[in-house]
Design an enzyme around this catalytic site. Structure first.
Site, PDB file in Angstrom:
ATOM      1  N   LYS A   1      36.720 -11.203 -15.715  1.00 29.84           N
ATOM      2  CA  LYS A   1      37.810 -10.655 -14.908  1.00 29.84           C
ATOM      3  C   LYS A   1      39.103 -10.545 -15.719  1.00 29.84           C
ATOM      4  CE  LYS A   1      37.666 -13.906 -11.697  1.00 29.84           C
ATOM      5  NZ  LYS A   1      36.554 -14.797 -12.047  1.00 29.84           N
TER       6      LYS A   1
ATOM      7  N   ARG B   1      33.433 -19.341 -24.847  1.00 26.97           N
ATOM      8  CA  ARG B   1      34.882 -19.163 -24.723  1.00 26.97           C
ATOM      9  C   ARG B   1      35.592 -20.489 -24.963  1.00 26.97           C
ATOM     10  NH1 ARG B   1      37.017 -16.948 -18.982  1.00 26.97           N
ATOM     11  NH2 ARG B   1      36.731 -19.091 -18.284  1.00 26.97           N
TER      12      ARG B   1
ATOM     13  N   ARG C   1      32.555 -25.675 -11.030  1.00 28.55           N
ATOM     14  CA  ARG C   1      33.290 -24.440 -10.716  1.00 28.55           C
ATOM     15  C   ARG C   1      32.349 -23.426 -10.044  1.00 28.55           C
ATOM     16  NH1 ARG C   1      35.697 -23.447 -16.419  1.00 28.55           N
ATOM     17  NH2 ARG C   1      36.370 -21.405 -15.643  1.00 28.55           N
TER      18      ARG C   1
HETATM   19  P1  AMP Z   1      40.466 -19.327 -13.455  1.00 27.58           P
HETATM   20  O1  AMP Z   1      41.309 -19.146 -14.674  1.00 27.58           O
HETATM   21  O2  AMP Z   1      40.632 -18.160 -12.482  1.00 27.58           O
HETATM   22  O3  AMP Z   1      39.032 -19.624 -13.743  1.00 27.58           O
HETATM   23  O4  AMP Z   1      41.055 -20.574 -12.646  1.00 27.58           O
HETATM   24  C1  AMP Z   1      41.028 -21.872 -13.211  1.00 27.58           C
HETATM   25  C2  AMP Z   1      41.237 -22.911 -12.151  1.00 27.58           C
HETATM   26  O5  AMP Z   1      42.501 -22.702 -11.486  1.00 27.58           O
HETATM   27  C3  AMP Z   1      40.208 -22.907 -11.044  1.00 27.58           C
HETATM   28  O6  AMP Z   1      39.022 -23.596 -11.380  1.00 27.58           O
HETATM   29  C4  AMP Z   1      40.988 -23.603  -9.933  1.00 27.58           C
HETATM   30  O7  AMP Z   1      41.049 -24.983 -10.139  1.00 27.58           O
HETATM   31  C5  AMP Z   1      42.399 -23.053 -10.125  1.00 27.58           C
HETATM   32  N1  AMP Z   1      42.588 -21.831  -9.331  1.00 27.58           N
HETATM   33  C6  AMP Z   1      42.794 -20.568  -9.799  1.00 27.58           C
HETATM   34  N2  AMP Z   1      42.915 -19.681  -8.801  1.00 27.58           N
HETATM   35  C7  AMP Z   1      42.757 -20.382  -7.662  1.00 27.58           C
HETATM   36  C8  AMP Z   1      42.739 -20.041  -6.282  1.00 27.58           C
HETATM   37  N3  AMP Z   1      42.894 -18.771  -5.870  1.00 27.58           N
HETATM   38  N4  AMP Z   1      42.567 -21.041  -5.377  1.00 27.58           N
HETATM   39  C9  AMP Z   1      42.401 -22.299  -5.765  1.00 27.58           C
HETATM   40  N5  AMP Z   1      42.380 -22.690  -7.036  1.00 27.58           N
HETATM   41  C10 AMP Z   1      42.558 -21.756  -7.989  1.00 27.58           C
END
Ligand code: AMP
Length: 373
Positions: free
Chosen positions: A197, A311, A329
């Site tokens: 993404k 990554r 996750r």
């Molecule tokens: P990402 O970089 O999108 O994989 O996000 C990394 C981490 O940030 C996730 O595993 C969550 O702990 C937190 N996080 C990001 N976006 C959200 C969201 N919309 N709601 C809750 N936690 C989030």
């Protein structure tokens, strides 16, 4: 809640319960004051829209009275169809009676005029009209309306008995259709962790001149800078858990509000729960905007774990290096986030895209969908 979605349309609150109550009270008082002391009027409510108004009105009417209801076809969809059907429901003998019509809303006056003519042909003593709402800009008849609760502009309203294609009658407040056309292109870029993404959003934001908001990036920025938000979010992120909705939603709103002039947004990593998705819809609706589509990158889970571990060698993210955290996750994704596919599918806004291939190939596939939205 000041915004309501009924079928495909959004409505904004126009009048609260208290305002409605005070209008109804004052109408009932005026009507009583103008009648001879011992007069027992027959109130006639015009169904369906007036049922709530009529119920409240006669409760506020301090004196003996009778009530009956009649029915006519009124609205289909958003505008008055003009073809008023016949009147059904009056069984009382109207001879010598004071009949007071209760209407929820009068716009062109076509319906009212027809009812008026039917009653006028009977030998009643007096005929008066009370309407809770009135649209002076579209009223086309000469007929005098004796009592008007409130004049409103010519916008479609729902609630307090009034409907939009059957829905909205049970709302205790009055809501008005939001009419401004959306200006933005807002896209939710969706997919499990590691689906690509972030990479794709960076390319697509340039191509479509959109603002990219990655909630994960915003959290990491805050963690790095040891802000209050960062400290709060860190423990959840380190464990691979979701940050609580309230925190995330407020953060997202602040990020959107920083970019008032944007052509639109690519939301990456948000929404991740159904309550985030609902909050986003409402937040955008307040701005007369909406989500044009959710575009989901579809990649098998095994491929994703390998990608994330790869990554993790360079990303500096602790949640990318530990396989148990990665699995957590996915667990969060599968239990809380994956359901959003159904949420957007129900809105007719879901677009799945094959996320396996080269970066260019996937950008190409995503662009085909973006172009349509
Ligand atoms: P990402 O970089 O999108 O994989 O996000 C990394 C981490 O940030 C996730 O595993 C969550 O702990 C937190 N996080 C990001 N976006 C959200 C969201 N919309 N709601 C809750 N936690 C989030």
């Amino acid at each position: 809640m000041r915004i309501k979605k009924l079928h495909d349309l959004y409505f904004k609150q126009l009048l609260g319960q208290e305002e409605i109550t005070s209008i109804v009270k004052s109408l009932a008082k005026q009507v009583k004051k103008d009648l001879p002391q011992d007069e027992v009027p027959l109130f006639v409510g015009i169904l369906n829209g007036c049922f709530m108004f009529a119920a409240d009105f006669i409760r506020e009417y301090k004196g003996d009275c009778e009530i009956s209801f009649v029915k006519l076809a009124s609205y289909e969809g958003e505008s008055s169809t003009g073809d008023v059907k016949r009147l059904i429901g009056i069984n009382e003998d109207l001879t010598g009676r004071t009949v007071i019509i209760l209407e929820d809303i009068i716009d062109t006056g076509t319906t009212l005029h027809e009812i008026y003519e039917i009653f006028r042909s009977t030998s009643i003593k007096e005929l008066k009209i009370v309407s809770l709402f009135f649209k002076p800009d579209v009223y086309r008849k000469e007929l005098h309306i004796n009592y008007i609760g409130k004049s409103i502009e010519d916008k479609f309203i729902v609630g307090y008995g009034l409907d939009y294609d059957g829905l909205g009658r049970n709302l205790p407040a009055i809501y008005q259709l939001t009419t401004t056309q959306p200006k933005m292109k807002n896209i939710v870029l969706f997919g499990p962790p590691g689906a690509g993404k972030g990479t794709q959003a960076e390319l697509l934001k340039e191509k479509y001149q959109l603002v990219h908001i990655s909630t994960g990036d915003v959290f990491r920025f805050n963690i790095k800078n040891e802000t209050e938000l960062g400290v709060l979010a860190k423990k959840f992120i380190d464990a691979g858990d979701l940050v609580p909705d309230e925190v995330t939603i407020n953060m997202l709103k602040a990020e959107v509000n920083k970019n008032e002039d944007a052509n639109g947004f690519i939301f990456d990593g948000f929404p991740r729960t159904e309550s985030q998705a609902k909050a986003l819809d409402e937040f955008l609706a307040e701005k007369n905007e909406r989500i044009n589509g959710m575009v989901a990158l579809e990649v098998p889970e095994d491929l994703l774990v390998a990608r994330i571990l790869e990554r993790g060698k360079t990303s500096g993210r602790s949640d990318d290096t530990d396989e148990s955290k990665i699995r957590n996750r996915f667990n969060e994704y599968n239990t809380k986030t994956a359901v959003l596919k159904d949420f957007y599918e129900a809105q007719g806004n879901f677009y799945g895209v094959d996320g396996v291939g080269s970066i260019d190939e996937i950008t190409q596939r995503l662009s085909e969908v973006f172009d349509k939205l």
